[in-house]
Design an enzyme around this catalytic site. Structure first.
Site, PDB file in Angstrom:
ATOM      1  N   CYS A   1       0.823  -1.208   0.000  1.00  0.00           N
ATOM      2  CA  CYS A   1       0.000   0.000   0.000  1.00  0.00           C
ATOM      3  C   CYS A   1       0.861   1.265   0.000  1.00  0.00           C
ATOM      4  CB  CYS A   1      -0.959   0.004   1.186  1.00  0.00           C
ATOM      5  SG  CYS A   1      -0.149  -0.209   2.777  1.00  0.00           S
TER       6      CYS A   1
ATOM      7  N   HIS B   1      -0.841   0.734   7.527  1.00  0.00           N
ATOM      8  CA  HIS B   1      -1.467   0.850   6.210  1.00  0.00           C
ATOM      9  C   HIS B   1      -1.377   2.293   5.719  1.00  0.00           C
ATOM     10  CE1 HIS B   1      -4.054  -0.430   2.981  1.00  0.00           C
ATOM     11  NE2 HIS B   1      -5.005   0.431   3.296  1.00  0.00           N
TER      12      HIS B   1
END
Length: 799
Positions: A322, A759
């Site tokens: 990510c 993330h």
């Protein structure tokens, strides 16, 4: 007479090759598009080069190479039966063997031999096919494709190795029988995070985490005293022994113990009756961030309208990728990258100019990614949700020779952004006028004034401004005081605070920018005017303003005791900013420059092999391996704990990190340094000796090395650095300049306690609205988290 299809094939046999084990075979994805065997038209594998092409592009390959024979692979979806059995997962992963069943549809495959340019088709298998063709196709089909080898399974923990100490583990019969519950550390009051030493049965607490949580290091201290190698985490042992956490201290890793049942039984543990009470290390990694930040940044509770079409294509998560996806979505929203790799660069021209293997060419893969993201071909409104495109080939190329970015581990989005700009600049070195990274470049000028009144100016190019967050400038101090008072009262009552009750400091972006240009004391500055070390005053400003201004918020700081911590803070970021006030104008009338040499003849201190024990002790206390700490101290010339930690975090996965320390007193001088990094620092105006020392002290990171030089100005003086030299001057054609007014166009937010976990999500302002890019999910943002960014991207407003 028209030849038969078999006669035509036989006439081209000289162009058919049988793949050897060393050949890279592409059979899952087109090398210049994101077409796969499941795309309309399927995939064509060149039986000479073993490259794969989608239906639209296979003709280009024939025109370029003349290779006429292809294996055509098509996969069509089978209808899914509702009564398909669900397998019990044995691995914390999705979509891999043994992992959770993600209910992937099944496909049926058809194979043909196709001959271009006529597109003559022969079914495969066929007894009439020449043996050479049959052998070649069979070898392709049984081979593991290059894409598959490079693909990292999404969100799977790395497979544990069998410990070298497990099979012959010594166990001491000292009468210890471990009860099934009620455990406590033998040396303190800790009742969680407890580890059972499998040699002597001692129950001791685990390592102290960087944030102060965890244990008190008693288990690791016991190992250092006894050398008993293996410990099992109590609370993770159940009838399913594969789920138990076993740690090997000498191997410094979680391991597998095939004889764990036997080793536990030695201390009277009946594992079949134990219930799981603690998360394993892998589970804890997967369980992070289910909190307010996670929901807010991902806009989880919002009814987000899904978006499709050109510029609204998601990126498949390849396994902790990510950080890459968020950065690439922002980069391909800038005019410079869109122009270079999409508007002014056709796919066909890119393929014609590409080397023999375009899968290994950065410019080709950037153009492929640009067309994948911007064309809309892979983002169709007819779909219920986005599948996104998997940037596997791009990741392979951009991460080549980089041990961290080529791994499946989470990485720092800032470091990836700077690595990307560096690699793209190199790829465009032959034609710098095409280089899109120039739009991010600017020149920083630092002014140093010593008590003599004389000054020195240093210039360097950069592509980000890294900002300290001054918490004392928070605008909601009264609310914070009331919150901390309530929190203390709740703690006394044993009550928790709900996430929506938490009050965080709110710091204006203007205060962060002010801290960048504010005067700062530099202690130990060697003044060539005074021939002595003194305290200088340093200020900084920009001599040029870039087309795109990138601000990095330093949310990760060192607390007392060198404990890294993420600041829990909001940054109030306006949509429009003006940084005209931080423009630096260089040497002013009446100012006198410091001499560029001193008369004392002072030399730089020699580098010694022995590690500073204070540095080693502090790092070891954080839970790092002692040998690794010694190497970190040595390779950073004992510069300090922060420098050693930076080196350690950058080299933890080096293949030789566990090798014993050499007796060669020149180990630091021989340490491998990227010569390109040395040249880059030299181009900034620093002397080679200073550049090499800084890179050694900073783990090879250019940005950290530059900061190190300016934080150790006495080193520059000691090697007679010319304080006014710089190969980059204002007005250099490689660096843009213009107005200091900017509008916010994107931000990358981070969820988690460290840049190496958690993330990343991107929000980009497009077509008059904010859009969220969360891996393959693309939608209209309802509440963009502008106050929670880690990286902010601003676009210049033309006056």
């Amino acid at each position: 007479m028209i030849p038969s299809s078999m006669e035509l094939l036989r006439s081209h046999l000289s162009k058919v090759r049988i793949p050897e084990p060393t050949n890279r075979i592409s059979k899952q994805e087109c090398c210049i598009s994101f077409d796969t065997p499941r795309s309309e038209g399927g995939l064509y594998v060149d039986l000479s080069s073993f490259l794969a092409f989608g239906k639209e592009y296979v003709g280009w390959n024939y025109e370029k190479t003349g290779n006429p024979v292809f294996l055509h692979i098509q996969q069509r979806r089978k209808p899914v039966t509702e009564d398909r059995p669900v397998k019990k997962p044995t691995l914390l992963a999705i979509g891999v063997e043994g992992g959770f069943d993600d209910r992937e549809p099944e496909y049926e495959e058809t194979l043909d031999i196709v001959i271009l340019p006529e597109h003559v088709t022969i079914p495969f298998p066929s007894v009439e096919l020449p043996e050479k063709v049959r052998i070649a196709v069979d070898a392709i089909l049984i081979s593991e494709g290059a894409e598959r080898k490079e693909q990292l399974a999404s969100w799977t923990a790395e497979k544990k190795k069998v410990s070298a100490y497990a099979m012959n583990l010594q166990q001491i019969n000292n009468g210890i029988v471990v009860p099934p519950s009620g455990w406590k550390c033998s040396k303190c009051d800790k009742t969680d995070n407890l580890w059972l030493n499998l040699t002597d049965g001692m129950i001791l607490c685990g390592r102290r985490n960087w944030d102060g949580s965890g244990g008190n290091n008693h288990a690791i201290e016991h190992y250092k005293e006894t050398n008993y190698p293996l410990a099992a985490k109590l609370g993770t042992i159940t009838a399913d022994l594969e789920g138990a956490d076993v740690f090997s201290y000498p191997e410094d890793d979680s391991v597998e113990d095939p004889l764990l049942a036997q080793h536990l039984a030695f201390f009277g543990i009946d594992f079949s009756s134990l219930q799981k009470t603690e998360m394993t290390t892998a589970e804890r990694e997967l369980d992070q961030n289910t909190n307010f930040d996670w929901n807010r940044i991902q806009e989880s509770g919002q009814e987000v309208e899904l978006l499709f079409g050109p510029g609204y294509t998601g990126l498949v998560n390849l396994g902790n990728s990510c950080y890459m996806a968020s950065v690439m979505q922002v980069v391909f929203s800038t005019h410079s990258f869109i122009s270079r790799y999409y508007e002014k660069q056709s796919l066909k021209m890119t393929f014609e100019m590409a080397p023999a293997d375009p899968t290994l060419d950065l410019n080709t893969q950037l153009t492929k990614l640009a067309y994948g993201l911007l064309s809309g071909k892979y983002s169709l409104p007819a779909q219920e949700k986005q599948e996104g495109i998997p940037p596997r080939m791009f990741k392979t190329v951009i991460a080549a020779n980089h041990p961290e970015f080529s791994s499946m581990r989470q990485q720092d989005a800032l470091e990836f952004f700077q690595h990307l700009l560096d690699q793209v600049e190199r790829a465009n070195a032959a034609k710098p006028e095409l280089d899109p990274t120039r739009s991010f470049k600017f020149i920083i000028e630092e002014r140093l004034q010593c008590p003599s009144g004389k000054v020195a100016y240093n210039k360097r190019t950069d592509n980000i401004i890294s900002l300290i967050i001054p918490l004392h400038e928070a605008t909601n101090k009264e609310q914070l005081e009331a919150f901390h008072k309530m929190k203390a009262e709740r703690n006394l009552e044993g009550k928790e605070i709900a996430s929506d009750e938490i009050i965080r400091p709110r710091v204006p972006l203007e205060a962060c920018l002010a801290s960048f240009s504010a005067p700062e004391e530099v202690h130990g500055f060697y003044s060539t005017a005074l021939n002595a070390k003194t305290t200088a005053i340093k200020t900084a400003g920009l001599t040029t303003f870039p087309d795109y201004l990138v601000l990095h918020m330093r949310k990760f700081v060192m607390e007392e005791g060198w404990v890294p911590k993420k600041l829990d803070v909001y940054i109030d970021v306006p949509d429009i900013i003006d940084i005209t006030h931080i423009r630096s104008k260089g040497l002013q009338p009446g100012e006198e420059l410091l001499p560029d040499t001193d008369s004392s003849g002072e030399k730089m201190e020699p580098t010694h092999l022995a590690a500073n024990e204070d540095i080693v002790s502090i790092l070891s206390g954080m839970g790092f391996n002692c040998l690794h700490c010694q190497k970190a101290a040595i390779n950073t010339s004992n510069s300090g704990v922060e420098e050693a930690m930076n080196w350690l975090l950058s080299h933890m996965n080096d293949p030789d990190i566990d090798d014993p320390i050499s007796n060669d007193s020149q180990i630091v001088e021989l340490m491998s340094i990227d010569e390109a990094s040395v040249e880059t620092l030299i181009s900034f105006g620093f002397q080679e000796e200073v550049a090499r020392k800084a890179l050694k002290a900073s783990g090879g990171n250019i940005e950290k090395a530059t900061d190190w030089i300016f934080n150790h100005p006495e080193v520059s003086s000691a090697v007679h650095m010319n304080a006014t030299s710089s190969s980059m001057q204002a007005g250099d054609p490689g660096v843009p300049d213009g107005s200091g007014r900017y509008k916010l166009m994107a931000l990358v937010s981070h969820i988690g306690t460290s840049t190496q976990c958690g993330h990343y999500v991107a929000h980009v302002y497009k077509d008059g609205r904010w859009v969220i890019f969360n891996d393959s999910k693309v939608g209209a943002s309802v509440d963009p988290p502008k106050d929670m960014g880690y990286l902010y991207f601003f676009e210049r407003i033309d006056s």
